[in-house]
Scaffold this active site. Structure first.
Site, PDB file in Angstrom:
ATOM      1  N   SER A 143       5.619 -11.281 -15.419  1.00  0.00           N
ATOM      2  CA  SER A 143       5.980 -11.881 -14.125  1.00  0.00           C
ATOM      3  C   SER A 143       5.499 -10.964 -13.014  1.00  0.00           C
ATOM      4  O   SER A 143       5.337  -9.753 -13.222  1.00  0.00           O
ATOM      5  CB  SER A 143       7.508 -12.034 -14.038  1.00  0.00           C
ATOM      6  OG  SER A 143       7.901 -12.405 -12.724  1.00  0.00           O
ATOM      7  N   TYR A 156      16.095  -8.275 -14.264  1.00  0.00           N
ATOM      8  CA  TYR A 156      14.962  -9.140 -14.639  1.00  0.00           C
ATOM      9  C   TYR A 156      13.644  -8.414 -14.375  1.00  0.00           C
ATOM     10  O   TYR A 156      12.731  -8.426 -15.216  1.00  0.00           O
ATOM     11  CB  TYR A 156      15.041 -10.442 -13.826  1.00  0.00           C
ATOM     12  CG  TYR A 156      13.932 -11.436 -14.108  1.00  0.00           C
ATOM     13  CD1 TYR A 156      13.988 -12.270 -15.213  1.00  0.00           C
ATOM     14  CD2 TYR A 156      12.838 -11.552 -13.254  1.00  0.00           C
ATOM     15  CE1 TYR A 156      12.977 -13.199 -15.463  1.00  0.00           C
ATOM     16  CE2 TYR A 156      11.827 -12.467 -13.496  1.00  0.00           C
ATOM     17  CZ  TYR A 156      11.899 -13.286 -14.600  1.00  0.00           C
ATOM     18  OH  TYR A 156      10.886 -14.200 -14.846  1.00  0.00           O
ATOM     19  N   LYS A 160      10.773  -7.394 -17.123  1.00  0.00           N
ATOM     20  CA  LYS A 160       9.385  -7.865 -17.068  1.00  0.00           C
ATOM     21  C   LYS A 160       8.399  -6.695 -16.967  1.00  0.00           C
ATOM     22  O   LYS A 160       7.266  -6.786 -17.460  1.00  0.00           O
ATOM     23  CB  LYS A 160       9.200  -8.851 -15.917  1.00  0.00           C
ATOM     24  CG  LYS A 160       9.923 -10.182 -16.157  1.00  0.00           C
ATOM     25  CD  LYS A 160       9.406 -10.907 -17.396  1.00  0.00           C
ATOM     26  CE  LYS A 160      10.032 -12.270 -17.611  1.00  0.00           C
ATOM     27  NZ  LYS A 160       9.497 -12.984 -18.781  1.00  0.00           N
TER      28      LYS A 160
HETATM   29  N1  LIG Z   1       9.598 -20.089 -13.242  1.00  0.00           N
HETATM   30  C1  LIG Z   1       9.116 -19.015 -12.659  1.00  0.00           C
HETATM   31  O1  LIG Z   1       8.998 -18.943 -11.424  1.00  0.00           O
HETATM   32  C2  LIG Z   1       8.654 -17.842 -13.502  1.00  0.00           C
HETATM   33  C3  LIG Z   1       7.909 -16.829 -12.870  1.00  0.00           C
HETATM   34  C4  LIG Z   1       7.477 -15.740 -13.609  1.00  0.00           C
HETATM   35  C5  LIG Z   1       7.781 -15.671 -14.953  1.00  0.00           C
HETATM   36  N2  LIG Z   1       8.516 -16.647 -15.543  1.00  0.00           N
HETATM   37  C6  LIG Z   1       8.801 -16.511 -16.961  1.00  0.00           C
HETATM   38  O2  LIG Z   1       8.271 -17.628 -17.633  1.00  0.00           O
HETATM   39  C7  LIG Z   1       8.995 -17.859 -18.832  1.00  0.00           C
HETATM   40  C8  LIG Z   1       9.426 -19.315 -18.885  1.00  0.00           C
HETATM   41  O3  LIG Z   1      10.247 -19.558 -17.755  1.00  0.00           O
HETATM   42  P1  LIG Z   1      10.538 -21.013 -17.186  1.00  0.00           P
HETATM   43  O4  LIG Z   1      10.474 -20.919 -15.716  1.00  0.00           O
HETATM   44  O5  LIG Z   1       9.744 -22.029 -17.907  1.00  0.00           O
HETATM   45  O6  LIG Z   1      12.091 -21.110 -17.578  1.00  0.00           O
HETATM   46  P2  LIG Z   1      12.952 -22.315 -18.169  1.00  0.00           P
HETATM   47  O7  LIG Z   1      14.361 -21.865 -18.048  1.00  0.00           O
HETATM   48  O8  LIG Z   1      12.562 -23.593 -17.531  1.00  0.00           O
HETATM   49  O9  LIG Z   1      12.512 -22.358 -19.701  1.00  0.00           O
HETATM   50  C9  LIG Z   1      12.781 -21.268 -20.553  1.00  0.00           C
HETATM   51  C10 LIG Z   1      12.926 -21.749 -21.974  1.00  0.00           C
HETATM   52  O10 LIG Z   1      13.214 -20.595 -22.779  1.00  0.00           O
HETATM   53  C11 LIG Z   1      14.281 -20.899 -23.658  1.00  0.00           C
HETATM   54  N3  LIG Z   1      15.004 -19.680 -24.000  1.00  0.00           N
HETATM   55  C12 LIG Z   1      15.757 -18.903 -23.189  1.00  0.00           C
HETATM   56  N4  LIG Z   1      16.281 -17.879 -23.875  1.00  0.00           N
HETATM   57  C13 LIG Z   1      15.856 -18.006 -25.150  1.00  0.00           C
HETATM   58  C14 LIG Z   1      16.070 -17.261 -26.340  1.00  0.00           C
HETATM   59  N5  LIG Z   1      16.870 -16.187 -26.360  1.00  0.00           N
HETATM   60  N6  LIG Z   1      15.440 -17.659 -27.464  1.00  0.00           N
HETATM   61  C15 LIG Z   1      14.664 -18.764 -27.461  1.00  0.00           C
HETATM   62  N7  LIG Z   1      14.440 -19.531 -26.376  1.00  0.00           N
HETATM   63  C16 LIG Z   1      15.035 -19.154 -25.237  1.00  0.00           C
HETATM   64  C17 LIG Z   1      15.150 -21.896 -22.894  1.00  0.00           C
HETATM   65  O11 LIG Z   1      15.986 -22.644 -23.761  1.00  0.00           O
HETATM   66  C18 LIG Z   1      14.102 -22.726 -22.168  1.00  0.00           C
HETATM   67  O12 LIG Z   1      13.681 -23.830 -22.948  1.00  0.00           O
HETATM   68  C19 LIG Z   1      10.171 -16.869 -18.812  1.00  0.00           C
HETATM   69  O13 LIG Z   1       9.835 -15.723 -19.565  1.00  0.00           O
HETATM   70  C20 LIG Z   1      10.277 -16.512 -17.339  1.00  0.00           C
HETATM   71  O14 LIG Z   1      10.872 -15.256 -17.139  1.00  0.00           O
HETATM   72  C21 LIG Z   1       8.955 -17.749 -14.842  1.00  0.00           C
END
Ligand SMILES: NC(=O)c1ccc[n+]([C@@H]2O[C@H](COP(=O)([O-])OP(=O)(O)OC[C@H]3O[C@@H](n4cnc5c(N)ncnc54)[C@H](O)[C@@H]3O)[C@@H](O)[C@H]2O)c1
Length: 261
Positions: A143, A156, A160
């Site tokens: 991230s 967080y 990351k």
């Molecule tokens: N959305 C953003 O702005 C953003 C930005 C940078 C990084 N990220 C990263 O991208 C990745 C996906 O995020 P997203 O925005 O799609 O989130 P989201 O919450 O929409 O989806 C995350 C998914 O991960 C699953 N999950 C969570 N904990 C888990 C575990 N312990 N074991 C298995 N599955 C698990 C959840 O059930 C969900 O389906 C994450 O690592 C997040 O930190 C997101």
């Protein structure tokens, strides 16, 4: 022939959001997909819809921070597809708190999934890829928060930053086995994750209404808008495919120009 034809690709956190976007793109590019998630029903519904469209797909319930779940995941994939070519360690979550309210539970629960989960998945899948002797690709979701700290979600950010360090460490360990390890660093991506963040920030009185947090966070994006999962899908497919074979240990920023490093 499609770019990812016949590759066996596993995506953790693949049931929704960014992970779902990766699943859909690699499937369209010819891969067989495994959706590993805590949300089994959602993962299974996605796998079923892909199967109906002719894509070999399966869902596995797994908590990435539990080694026994990750071992079961690896065994299930190998039992069905025979090997793992690509592993997206994408599962992660955030529970924002004002800096002085972060406690041990908040810190360790986030770190356990986002950092330890990536470590455990890289170890268990790495061992499988070494045993296969076919090489492989591991791609972690980092991230912008791993490059820059934000007061509202210190744990967080730390988790990351750990993903970036773990990516580099694993790249050094696994290169001799022809396994590459890279990371994608998104900025703000419109996914269900933000709905939870907004709710938490309203509860804490940091913002007043939904949309405020993502809007203020997105105001410094050079390209003028937050991302949608499909904005990350091309990088994901590139890192899963043969055109990235000579890239390892790298973090690819895909944030619309939000953090310039
Ligand atoms: N959305 C953003 O702005 C953003 C930005 C940078 C990084 N990220 C990263 O991208 C990745 C996906 O995020 P997203 O925005 O799609 O989130 P989201 O919450 O929409 O989806 C995350 C998914 O991960 C699953 N999950 C969570 N904990 C888990 C575990 N312990 N074991 C298995 N599955 C698990 C959840 O059930 C969900 O389906 C994450 O690592 C997040 O930190 C997101």
């Amino acid at each position: 022939m499609k770019a990812l034809q016949d590759r066996i690709v596993v995506v953790t956190g693949g049931a929704q959001g960014l992970g779902e976007g990766i699943v859909r793109r690699v499937a369209a590019d010819g891969a067989s997909v495994v959706i590993a998630d805590l949300r089994y029903e959602q993962a299974n519904a996605l796998a079923s819809s892909l199967s109906e469209a002719g894509v070999p797909a399966m869902a596995v319930k797994a908590d990435v921070s539990k080694r026994e779940d990750v071992r079961h995941l690896v065994e299930s994939v190998v039992a069905k597809f025979g090997r793992i070519d690509v592993m997206f360690n994408n599962a992660g979550f955030n529970k924002p708190l004002p800096f002085f309210e972060v406690d041990e539970d908040n810190f360790t629960s986030i770190y356990r999934v986002n950092a330890l989960g990536v470590m455990v998945c890289m170890q268990e899948v790495g061992k499988q890829m070494i045993a296969q002797k076919t090489g492989g690709k591991i791609i972690n979701t980092a991230s912008i928060a791993g490059r820059q700290g934000y007061a509202e979600f210190a744990p967080y950010c730390a988790s990351k930053a750990a993903v970036i360090s773990l990516t580099q460490a694993a790249a050094r360990e696994l290169a001799r086995h022809k396994v590459t390890v890279n990371a994608i660093a998104p900025g703000v991506v419109v996914t269900p994750l933000w709905e939870g963040l907004e709710k938490d920030m309203i509860d804490k009185g940091v913002i007043k209404e939904r949309g405020e947090f993502i809007e203020s966070f997105s105001s410094n994006i050079l390209l003028g808008r937050p991302a949608h999962p499909k904005d990350l899908a091309g990088i994901a497919s590139f890192l899963a495919g043969p055109d990235s074979d000579y890239i390892t240990g790298q973090v690819i920023m895909c944030d619309g120009g939000m953090v310039l490093v």
